[in-house]
Write an enzyme that holds these catalytic residues in place. Sequence first.
Site, PDB file in Angstrom:
ATOM      1  N   TYR A 144       0.846  -1.183   0.000  1.00 19.90           N
ATOM      2  CA  TYR A 144       0.000   0.000   0.000  1.00 19.90           C
ATOM      3  C   TYR A 144       0.883   1.235   0.000  1.00 19.90           C
ATOM      4  O   TYR A 144       1.843   1.313   0.774  1.00 19.90           O
ATOM      5  CB  TYR A 144      -0.904   0.010   1.242  1.00 19.90           C
ATOM      6  CG  TYR A 144      -1.816   1.220   1.344  1.00 19.90           C
ATOM      7  CD1 TYR A 144      -2.823   1.435   0.410  1.00 19.90           C
ATOM      8  CD2 TYR A 144      -1.674   2.138   2.384  1.00 19.90           C
ATOM      9  CE1 TYR A 144      -3.671   2.533   0.513  1.00 19.90           C
ATOM     10  CE2 TYR A 144      -2.525   3.234   2.493  1.00 19.90           C
ATOM     11  CZ  TYR A 144      -3.516   3.428   1.553  1.00 19.90           C
ATOM     12  OH  TYR A 144      -4.350   4.514   1.657  1.00 19.90           O
ATOM     13  N   ASP A 239       9.247   2.711   0.310  1.00 19.30           N
ATOM     14  CA  ASP A 239       8.168   3.368   1.051  1.00 19.30           C
ATOM     15  C   ASP A 239       8.293   2.948   2.507  1.00 19.30           C
ATOM     16  O   ASP A 239       7.896   1.853   2.887  1.00 19.30           O
ATOM     17  CB  ASP A 239       6.810   2.968   0.462  1.00 19.30           C
ATOM     18  CG  ASP A 239       5.659   3.685   1.164  1.00 19.30           C
ATOM     19  OD1 ASP A 239       5.911   4.335   2.205  1.00 19.30           O
ATOM     20  OD2 ASP A 239       4.518   3.584   0.682  1.00 19.30           O
ATOM     21  N   LYS A 267       3.734   8.647   9.319  1.00 20.07           N
ATOM     22  CA  LYS A 267       3.477   7.985  10.614  1.00 20.07           C
ATOM     23  C   LYS A 267       4.468   8.415  11.707  1.00 20.07           C
ATOM     24  O   LYS A 267       4.355   9.533  12.194  1.00 20.07           O
ATOM     25  CB  LYS A 267       3.379   6.481  10.404  1.00 20.07           C
ATOM     26  CG  LYS A 267       2.210   6.191   9.421  1.00 20.07           C
ATOM     27  CD  LYS A 267       1.783   4.772   9.271  1.00 20.07           C
ATOM     28  CE  LYS A 267       0.492   4.719   8.465  1.00 20.07           C
ATOM     29  NZ  LYS A 267       0.544   4.035   7.196  1.00 20.07           N
TER      30      LYS A 267
END
Length: 429
Positions: A144, A239, A267
């Site tokens: 994702y 990522d 995050k």
Amino acid sequence: MSHPQSEQLYARARAVIPGGVNSPVRAFRAVGGTPLFIARGEGQYLTDADGRRYLDFVGSWGPLILGHAHPEVIRAITAAAAQGTTFGAPCAGEIELAERVVAAYPGIEQVRFVSSGTEAVMSAIRLARAATGRDLIVKFSGCYHGHADHLLVAAGSGLATFGRPSSAGVPEPFTACTRVLPLDDEAALERQLSSEGARIAAVIIEPLPANHGLLPQRREFLERLRALTRRHGALLIFDEVISGFRLARGGAAERLGITPDLATFGKVIGGGLPVGAFAGPREIMARLAPDGDTYQAGTLSGNPVAMASGIATLDVLARENGWQRLETLGAKAEAALRPVLSRAPFPVHLVRAGSLFWLSLHEAGAPRTAAPLGEAASARYGRLFHALLAQDIYFPPSAYEACFLSLAHREADLDTLARGLEQALAAAA
Ligand SMILES: *Cc1c(COP(=O)(O)O)cnc(C)c1O
């Protein structure tokens, strides 16, 4: 278990917010029941609108590596906010966080801040295309990378939960430059790069895929990926929105000893406030406006309050030997859970990397590729989730989401989890 306040809030929310939530997985669709509305968080605990307190293993999906409302982060946020919440002009906090990122992560010299992981990845892809003069990007099934149109192909996370390969509203031409490969498959990678290598701008991967359960990759596969992208002149983008500043100070790249060309963060880097970032060598980053021809911008990018939150979070981690302590905590969690899982009435496999762990309900064992769960296993996860919740243990409301440990978790919490899980497994059988 009844949650009258959450139920009331959910009904109100559904009237004015689609599905009652601002991010789909929060709606509990994969496990059933009413999503809990959270009133506050403290350390390793969440308290819902009905005043019930839970031991939290979600940590807002990753950012809260110090736990909820860490006093030092709250002090930093409060002090920054008192000086003004946004200027739309440069501030010193941006340099301070950038210097920490550059010092921590292998191979990067410059970083640009944005406000989410989605934006970070979207911008890194644009930059990769500009820097290489090529159009194609390659991603891996189950990884994702946020919800930008051209990356909503075979993504994990909420999309895995809904069993949809993609999304409505994304025209086919928008994904025509995206290629999708299976994880864990050197041969497929080799084929793709030999056939279209000269047209590929970038290959993007979660070096520790953590959005379709936890799918740690073989080192040989990632090394091959590094070698092949280099050979074909395609950029390798890690990522690290989940793994960055969590697996280690230098993220998965440090842990693996593999250096990508560009990296994306989110995050943890915002310590609970909206921050994303993308980073790379000066030579590539110089293509960005205002120095270069590649446009990218943000009204709230480098926001002073968000920068203060990120700086405080990274400083506490560094000062308290956070990454080593989280690894130790993860190992203790593993030791506490393994015996319980070995006695489980159905197949459950623990997958762990540092402070991330995942209970895989796949019958055939923990997968390394994005394998869908069967109907029976999905239903079992729903029962497991609710049996844990009934014991005041908050797990992700989806079988495909990993659990997060924070520095606020204690050994006693791991024992509580092990006991709770033993009961929940029996209830879910
Ligand atoms: C969460 C996540 C994103 C998207 O970040 P948002 O802040 O939710 O937009 C991108 N990539 C990975 C690996 C993620 O885990």
